[in-house]
Design a protein around this motif. Structure first.
Motif, mmCIF file in Angstrom:
data_model
loop_
_atom_site.group_PDB
_atom_site.id
_atom_site.type_symbol
_atom_site.label_atom_id
_atom_site.label_comp_id
_atom_site.label_asym_id
_atom_site.label_seq_id
_atom_site.Cartn_x
_atom_site.Cartn_y
_atom_site.Cartn_z
ATOM 1 N N CYS A 1 0.814 -1.220 0.000
ATOM 2 C CA CYS A 1 0.000 0.000 0.000
ATOM 3 C C CYS A 1 0.842 1.262 0.000
ATOM 4 O O CYS A 1 0.302 2.376 -0.141
ATOM 5 N N ARG B 1 -4.153 10.541 0.572
ATOM 6 C CA ARG B 1 -3.898 9.700 -0.608
ATOM 7 C C ARG B 1 -5.070 8.770 -0.826
ATOM 8 O O ARG B 1 -6.026 8.748 -0.048
ATOM 9 N N LYS B 2 -4.983 7.923 -1.859
ATOM 10 C CA LYS B 2 -5.992 6.899 -2.122
ATOM 11 C C LYS B 2 -5.289 5.611 -2.558
ATOM 12 O O LYS B 2 -4.225 5.655 -3.193
ATOM 13 N N LEU B 3 -5.907 4.495 -2.220
ATOM 14 C CA LEU B 3 -5.392 3.201 -2.665
ATOM 15 C C LEU B 3 -5.988 2.852 -4.016
ATOM 16 O O LEU B 3 -7.129 3.215 -4.326
ATOM 17 N N ASN B 4 -5.239 2.126 -4.827
ATOM 18 C CA ASN B 4 -5.799 1.614 -6.069
ATOM 19 C C ASN B 4 -6.533 0.290 -5.793
ATOM 20 O O ASN B 4 -6.511 -0.237 -4.673
ATOM 21 N N ASP B 5 -7.197 -0.243 -6.805
ATOM 22 C CA ASP B 5 -8.009 -1.452 -6.624
ATOM 23 C C ASP B 5 -7.176 -2.641 -6.159
ATOM 24 O O ASP B 5 -7.612 -3.437 -5.321
ATOM 25 N N GLN C 1 -4.419 -2.584 -4.377
ATOM 26 C CA GLN C 1 -4.056 -2.398 -2.971
ATOM 27 C C GLN C 1 -5.238 -2.678 -2.046
ATOM 28 O O GLN C 1 -5.081 -3.305 -0.991
ATOM 29 N N LYS C 2 -6.437 -2.243 -2.444
ATOM 30 C CA LYS C 2 -7.623 -2.526 -1.637
ATOM 31 C C LYS C 2 -7.886 -4.028 -1.550
ATOM 32 O O LYS C 2 -8.193 -4.565 -0.477
#
Length: 366
Positions: free
Chosen positions: A41, A136-140, A142-143
């Motif tokens: 992540c 920030r944001k996680l990508n698919d 990472q999720k």
């Protein structure tokens, strides 16, 4: 803002505590999970976070350096009230975390993403979460990885609980078996006291068998599922038991290599040792003369094992007595066990005492 209690708080806490994981030392299995979550992540912090009644406790963590914090500042205490996965791109813009002291400082927690740790009954006990000091944001991918790792945490916890329950069951079974064997021993002693004197040896043989089974059960309870018995320790216990009931003038000596045997073979060896010792005590040392009975169990590269039993009793100087049913019982039992073990026996009464060697038969290959 401080999170509300879970609607099923009592059940949830009972479920959490049933795993027996709180306040346990750090373990590599869990440390590896948070380390992997942090790397995938790309966050500086990752935590396996368990929500207790008045604290959040960390089974594993990267980037925090503490094992627990109060619920008052817990972000995860909000998350266990919500969906299986929650992401907060900027904690200062979220009503659940905007006033959290841990988020307000210059190097505060500005990003959060957590996957619930849920029991098979759907009760949330904590989260596997990642945090960072920048929004920030996680990508698919990472999720998905975080969700998968959270399921792995729960599989590990469930497995450990199953093993704990199995151990409790084994202990209960062990207790019941021991009680049953003690009852049998008491009945044997009772029947012996009321039986004809000619039957005394038979009852003694039964009692020795029960005692050996009890020791074998104890050993199997301590071994792994392959049911191989550590013979050095097991036969040593058998010899100690026999020594405790031997007359003061007779000493038992025991030597053994390190080897393991299946439980059925171990039981047979114990029976042979018990009967040999009983026969030697009865016949080899008349007039209370001092004597030694020696038991040697060796590991043999070719045969697997050999058992040597000997005493320094009267040997060839002994007065031969015509065998009857009771006097021949020990020999018959030994012969029966030897046959069952697919072994052979060599006996020799010498001037220095009685000797017996038992070894597996060598099967010839055409």
């Amino acid at each position: 803002m401080i999170a509300d209690s879970h609607p099923k708080q009592a059940e949830r806490l009972a479920a959490l505590r049933s795993y027996g994981i709180l306040d346990t030392p750090r373990e590599a299995d869990f440390d590896d999970i948070v380390d992997l979550a942090s790397q995938i992540c790309g966050t500086s912090i990752s935590v396996i976070n368990l929500i207790d009644a008045d604290r959040q406790w960390f089974k594993a963590e990267v980037g925090l350096g503490v094992r627990e914090t109060p619920l008052a500042t817990s972000i995860c205490s909000h998350i266990i009230l919500e969906d299986d996965f929650v992401e907060i791109p900027d904690t200062l813009e979220d009503c659940r975390t905007g006033d959290n002291p841990l988020c307000l400082s210059e190097q505060g927690l500005r990003f959060y993403a957590g996957a619930l740790l849920k029991t098979s009954d759907g009760l949330p006990i904590g989260t596997l979460c990642v945090l960072d000091n920048e929004p920030r944001k996680l990508n698919d991918f990472q999720k998905k990885t975080l969700n998968t790792l959270a399921k792995q945490v729960m599989r590990e916890l469930e497995l450990r609980m199953a093993l704990q329950e199995q151990d409790v069951l084994r202990r209960e079974m062990d207790h019941r078996v021991k009680n049953s064997l003690q009852t049998v021993s008491s009945l044997v002693r009772l029947y012996k006291s009321q039986a004809h004197p000619d039957s005394a040896d038979a009852f003694d043989a039964v009692a020795r068998k029960v005692e050996a089974i009890s020791l074998l059960h104890e050993e199997l309870h301590q071994t792994t599922s392959n049911e191989l018995v550590p013979m050095q320790r097991f036969i040593h216990k058998v010899v100690d038991l026999l020594q405790a009931s031997a007359p003061e003038n007779v000493t038992l000596e025991f030597e053994a290599d390190t080897l393991e045997m299946p439980s059925e073979s171990a039981s047979g060896i114990a029976m042979i040792v018990s009967e040999f010792v009983a026969n030697s005590i009865k016949h080899a040392f008349p007039d209370d003369r001092d004597g030694i009975i020696k038991i040697v169990l060796k590991s043999d590269p070719a045969l697997g094992w050999t058992l040597e039993c000997c005493d320094n009793g009267i040997g060839v100087d002994g007065v031969e007595v015509a065998p009857n049913k009771s006097e021949g019982l020990g020999l018959k039992l030994i012969n029966a066990v030897v046959m069952k073990l697919k072994a052979k026996v060599e006996r020799d009464a010498k001037e220095d005492g009685y000797h017996m060697v038992i070894m597996p038969k060598v099967e010839l290959v055409n």
